[in-house]
Design an enzyme around this catalytic site. Structure first.
Site, PDB file in Angstrom:
ATOM      1  N   LYS A   1      87.488  32.245  79.266  1.00  0.00           N
ATOM      2  CA  LYS A   1      86.842  32.760  80.483  1.00  0.00           C
ATOM      3  C   LYS A   1      86.218  31.625  81.300  1.00  0.00           C
ATOM      4  CE  LYS A   1      84.070  35.437  78.132  1.00  0.00           C
ATOM      5  NZ  LYS A   1      84.470  35.014  76.768  1.00  0.00           N
TER       6      LYS A   1
ATOM      7  N   ARG B   1      78.741  42.971  79.287  1.00  0.00           N
ATOM      8  CA  ARG B   1      79.076  42.717  77.893  1.00  0.00           C
ATOM      9  C   ARG B   1      78.849  43.930  77.014  1.00  0.00           C
ATOM     10  NH1 ARG B   1      78.958  36.902  77.280  1.00  0.00           N
ATOM     11  NH2 ARG B   1      79.513  36.382  75.157  1.00  0.00           N
TER      12      ARG B   1
ATOM     13  N   ARG C   1      85.990  22.751  70.828  1.00  0.00           N
ATOM     14  CA  ARG C   1      85.344  22.779  72.150  1.00  0.00           C
ATOM     15  C   ARG C   1      84.156  21.818  72.219  1.00  0.00           C
ATOM     16  NH1 ARG C   1      83.352  28.192  74.939  1.00  0.00           N
ATOM     17  NH2 ARG C   1      82.324  28.522  72.949  1.00  0.00           N
TER      18      ARG C   1
ATOM     19  N   ARG D   1      78.537  23.117  71.130  1.00  0.00           N
ATOM     20  CA  ARG D   1      77.529  24.157  71.324  1.00  0.00           C
ATOM     21  C   ARG D   1      76.974  24.614  69.982  1.00  0.00           C
ATOM     22  NH1 ARG D   1      79.779  28.576  75.552  1.00  0.00           N
ATOM     23  NH2 ARG D   1      79.084  29.990  73.949  1.00  0.00           N
TER      24      ARG D   1
ATOM     25  N   ARG E   1      79.785  36.388  66.550  1.00  0.00           N
ATOM     26  CA  ARG E   1      80.023  36.677  67.976  1.00  0.00           C
ATOM     27  C   ARG E   1      81.283  37.520  68.146  1.00  0.00           C
ATOM     28  NH1 ARG E   1      80.186  30.848  70.150  1.00  0.00           N
ATOM     29  NH2 ARG E   1      80.670  31.780  72.164  1.00  0.00           N
TER      30      ARG E   1
END
Ligand code: AP5
Length: 222
Positions: free
Chosen positions: A13, A88, A127, A160, A171
């Site tokens: 996203k 969400r 990431r 992160r 998550r």
């Protein structure tokens, strides 16, 4: 164009929001980025959000909904916006629909990035993000030009906190339970458009352009 981006954590996203925002000159509104910026600045909102984010849970609606609806009243949203990470859950989706409806508006399309859990886990482990400007990279295939340094602003990129494997699994569980029902919500409104985000970044971009530049804009049948 008023666009919502749907998809699991790590589905792409943020990566594609950045592309669409630059190409179509629309503000990219990411609730995750807003919370992380508040955390960096040490605001009370950032402190409150941190506990939930670290556990991989959703930040409560009372801290989230007004923040986004207020952001949408700024002048730069008059021509449209890209919402990344909001709504969400169903109550956030309802709040957004109602707020737009009161202005005689509606979401034009909900781009739904589809992807398997295995690909997500592989991508999340690679990431890296820039804590200063929010740019996102991946050590496997999309690294910054100079190792460890953000191309855009020159800051050191980091992993992160919530990209640790155990938090990622939490998550994904929260996504399945609370966020996935929104896909059906937008499908019933005739606004959901699936996009296979396991494809290469270039291919996903090509597909997004095809959708957004179709004869009827993003409401086109595909
Ligand atoms: P948030 O920041 O929104 O995280 P998320 O939705 O979990 O999404 P991610 O940012 O992890 O993934 P992404 O889909 O943007 O993937 P990306 O493009 O980076 O939220 C974080 C937390 O904040 C939540 O857990 C929650 O606590 C809180 N929060 C946020 N919004 C909230 C709300 N509305 N209500 C309540 N709480 C909220 O891509 C991932 C990686 O893959 C990157 O490295 C990228 O380079 C790579 N990649 C992407 N596409 C491709 C491709 N096609 N090929 C190869 N690599 C690719």
């Amino acid at each position: 164009m008023k666009i919502v981006l749907l998809g699991a954590p790590g589905a792409g996203k943020g990566t594609h929001a950045q592309y669409l925002s630059d190409k179509y000159d629309l503000p990219h509104i990411s609730t995750g980025d807003i919370f992380r910026a508040n955390l960096k600045e040490g605001t009370p909102l950032g402190q409150k959000a941190k506990a939930y984010m670290d556990r991989g849970e959703l930040v409560p609606d009372e801290l989230t909904v007004d923040l986004v609806l207020d952001r949408l009243t700024r002048p730069d949203c008059e021509k449209g916006f890209i919402l990344d990470g909001f709504p969400r859950n169903l109550s956030q989706a309802d709040a957004l629909t109602e707020a737009l409806w009161e202005k005689g508006q509606a979401i034009d399309c909900a781009l739904h990035f589809t992807i398997s859990q295995d690909v997500i886990l592989a991508r999340m482990s690679g990431r890296r993000v820039c804590p200063s400007c929010g740019a996102s990279y991946n050590v496997n295939g999309m690294p910054p030009k100079k190792e460890g340094i953000c191309d855009r602003c020159g800051s050191a990129v980091i992993q992160r906190e919530d990209d640790k494997p155990e938090t990622v699994l939490k998550r994904l569980e929260v996504y399945r339970e609370q966020t996935e029902p929104i896909v059906a919500y937008y499908r019933e409104m005739g606004r959901e458009i699936p996009v296979d985000s396991a494809a290469s970044i270039e291919e996903v971009r090509r597909r997004l352009d095809q959708i957004l530049e179709g004869e009827n804009g993003c409401q086109s049948e595909i």
